[in-house]
Motif scaffolding. Structure first.
Motif, short mmCIF file in Angstrom:
data_model
loop_
_atom_site.label_atom_id
_atom_site.label_comp_id
_atom_site.label_asym_id
_atom_site.label_seq_id
_atom_site.Cartn_x
_atom_site.Cartn_y
_atom_site.Cartn_z
N ASN A 1 33.78 37.71 44.15
CA ASN A 1 34.74 38.57 45.09
C ASN A 1 35.96 38.83 45.02
N VAL A 2 36.67 39.89 44.53
CA VAL A 2 38.42 39.20 44.60
C VAL A 2 38.53 40.37 45.07
N GLU A 3 37.72 41.39 45.86
CA GLU A 3 38.50 42.28 47.27
C GLU A 3 38.28 41.09 48.31
N GLU A 4 36.86 40.70 48.70
CA GLU A 4 37.33 39.92 49.29
C GLU A 4 38.88 38.87 49.72
N LEU A 5 38.48 38.36 48.46
CA LEU A 5 39.94 37.19 48.68
C LEU A 5 41.09 37.73 47.92
N GLY A 6 40.99 38.82 48.40
CA GLY A 6 42.37 40.19 48.48
C GLY A 6 42.89 40.18 49.12
N LYS A 7 41.60 40.10 50.52
CA LYS A 7 41.96 40.78 51.89
C LYS A 7 42.51 38.94 52.47
N LYS A 8 41.96 38.03 52.28
CA LYS A 8 41.62 37.11 52.80
C LYS A 8 43.14 36.36 52.10
N LEU A 9 43.30 36.24 51.44
CA LEU A 9 44.56 35.57 51.15
C LEU A 9 46.13 36.54 50.98
N THR A 10 45.58 37.57 50.99
CA THR A 10 46.46 38.35 51.14
C THR A 10 47.26 38.21 52.55
N ARG A 11 46.14 37.65 53.47
CA ARG A 11 46.76 38.16 55.16
C ARG A 11 47.65 37.12 55.47
N THR B 1 40.07 47.77 33.45
CA THR B 1 39.38 48.40 35.09
C THR B 1 39.75 47.12 35.78
N GLN B 2 39.20 45.54 35.07
CA GLN B 2 39.51 44.56 35.68
C GLN B 2 40.79 43.94 36.27
N TYR B 3 41.87 44.26 35.66
CA TYR B 3 42.99 44.25 35.66
C TYR B 3 43.57 44.90 36.95
N HIS B 4 43.11 46.79 37.52
CA HIS B 4 43.16 47.19 38.30
C HIS B 4 42.53 46.74 39.61
N ARG B 5 41.68 46.34 39.11
CA ARG B 5 40.32 45.52 39.71
C ARG B 5 41.65 44.44 41.33
N LEU B 6 41.91 43.65 40.25
CA LEU B 6 42.88 42.77 40.74
C LEU B 6 44.85 42.99 41.44
N THR B 7 44.80 43.73 40.36
CA THR B 7 46.37 44.71 41.30
C THR B 7 45.69 45.00 43.14
N ALA C 1 43.43 44.75 44.90
CA ALA C 1 43.03 43.58 45.87
C ALA C 1 43.74 43.31 46.47
N PHE C 2 45.21 43.02 45.52
CA PHE C 2 46.59 42.83 46.64
C PHE C 2 47.35 43.68 46.56
N SER C 3 47.18 44.75 46.26
CA SER C 3 48.00 45.79 46.66
C SER C 3 48.85 45.78 47.68
N LYS C 4 48.28 45.26 48.84
CA LYS C 4 49.28 44.88 50.11
C LYS C 4 50.95 43.49 49.79
N VAL C 5 50.46 43.03 48.99
CA VAL C 5 51.67 41.98 48.08
C VAL C 5 52.69 42.84 47.70
#
Ligand code: PLP
Length: 401
Positions: free
Chosen positions: A231-241, A27-33, A35-39
């Motif tokens: 908040n990896v989801e928020e980090l994912g959004k911001k860092l991906t951009r 679950t944790q692994y997939h949360r991270l992937t 969150a960065f699915s656009k990369v």
């Protein structure tokens, strides 16, 4: 996991025992992937030192993860678990040139964090691609023991030394294929992380042939109620951009890499111990358990507060306890902790026992290291047996006296 499942495991395999929930790790692994699915090219390299059981490494291989290692022995464990060398990164600190050369010869990505070795390695092996660990000097956490990005840290090459790095690279003609940072084990603030990331992007521009940028780890997980969590989801959004924009600017496809340990395995772990004795003193009630800092050092070493529950009698009236170990030295797991009334023989369960728990255990007081169990698909499987007396004697040479 449910208390009754854990209780059954303690009954079947004895105590103390570590239990890991495979589903929580996934679950944790997939949360991270996610969150960065656009990369396009994302690489998660699990930090082996958090929990290095080979069955856990195999689980990560199944998930599609790579590995982050800090010693040649961790590299060897990874290879033993079936990882390709190119899916392993080696990020040591203070190890010898000799060990770094041995790891590079295995085909593992090396990551160098000091100028001396960078120069020696570059001069000798200009063709071997090398990643550079940068210290961006960012205080990510509140505790100087775990915020390794700050000015006095022994980790990484200071960002202020970039001109010297560039001179070494030019003089040796070495190939830098990655830039890396790891700012410590507790990122409290996404903005701090993004700030450090900007420093990394600025640094990356100076290297023309990068394949990846590695943002390390430092993801925080909650230990007790009310704790904040990255908040990896928020980090994912911001860092991906930011990452996608940088990739365009850089003009070359890049892999975004992370190397979390704690985030992936901490909450998946439970440590079960039996109460040997309940001891009332003039000032407190001690619950003495059949383990100590030989098996779980984090509370004493880092002041970590692991949530503790009485899984034998979870519904009992709550009372205040000091939970202590059996080591002949002060080894306190918790003071003034409210726990459902404890009777001798009860099993206590420690939460967040996946990361830096078993992997930091020792044989102090000549105790055996505990067993480890993997809970997967509703089944408990032994993945490390409890040590025996033979293990204590194994490498000792008994001379004639
Ligand atoms: C320990 C370590 C990690 C993992 O840190 P966590 O806080 O467990 O996520 C990542 N990278 C390096 C280089 C490390 O030494």
């Amino acid at each position: 996991m449910e208390s009754n499942q854990l209780l059954q495991i303690a009954q079947e395999f004895g105590s103390p025992v570590y239990v890991y929930d495979a589903e929580k790790i996934a679950t944790q692994y997939h949360r991270l992937t996610n969150a960065f699915s656009k990369v396009e090219k994302l690489r998660i390299n699990y930090a082996v030192k958090a929990l290095s059981n080979v069955s856990i490494l195999k689980l990560f291989k199944q998930l599609g993860s790579g590995l982050d290692t800090v010693s040649i022995q961790e590299v060897q464990l990874g290879l033993h678990a079936g990882f390709d060398p190119q899916n392993i990164i080696y990020t040591p600190n203070g190890v010898s040139m000799d060990e770094i050369e041995q790891v590079a010869a295995l085909g593992v990505q090396i990551n160098i964090d000091n100028l001396s070795i960078l120069e020696q390695f570059g001069a000798k092996h200009p063709k071997t691609p090398v990643c550079i660990r940068i210290n961006p000097h960012v205080m990510a956490g509140g505790n100087s023991n775990i915020s390794v990005g700050h000015i006095d840290s022994k980790f990484g090459i200071s960002i202020h030394q970039l001109p010297h790095i560039l001179r070494i690279v030019e003089n040796t003609g070495m190939h830098i294929n990655g830039i890396h940072m790891h700012t410590g084990s507790d990122i409290l603030d996404i903005e701090v992380f993004l700030y450090a990331a900007e420093i990394l992007f600025d640094t990356a521009k100076h290297f023309k042939e990068l394949d990846f940028i590695d943002f390390g780890s430092g993801f925080k997980v909650p230990y007790k109620k009310g704790d904040i969590e990255t908040n990896v989801e928020e980090l994912g959004k911001k860092l991906t951009r930011r990452f996608l924009a940088f990739e365009k600017e850089y003009g070359r496809e890049l892999t975004l890499a992370f190397e979390p340990g704690k985030f992936l395995v901490s909450e998946a772990g439970y440590f079960l111990a039996k109460v040997n004795v309940v001891k009332q003193t003039t000032s407190t009630v001690f619950a003495g358990i059949d383990t100590g800092f030989n098996h779980l050092i984090r509370p004493m070493f880092y002041g970590s507060e692991h949530y503790i529950e009485n899984i034998s009698h979870p519904k009992g009236k709550e009372r205040f306890y000091s939970v202590v170990g059996y080591i002949c030295e002060t080894d306190t797991f918790a003071t003034n902790r409210r726990i459902a009334e404890i009777k001798e023989g009860d099993i206590l369960s420690f939460r967040n026992a996946g990361a830096y728990c078993f992997s930091m255990s020792s044989n102090y007081n000549s105790r055996y290291k505990p067993a480890e169990i993997l809970w997967k698909d509703g089944k408990a499987q032994l993945i490390r047996q409890r040590e025996t007396f033979e293990d204590l004697l194994k490498n000792q040479i008994e001379i004639d006296l």
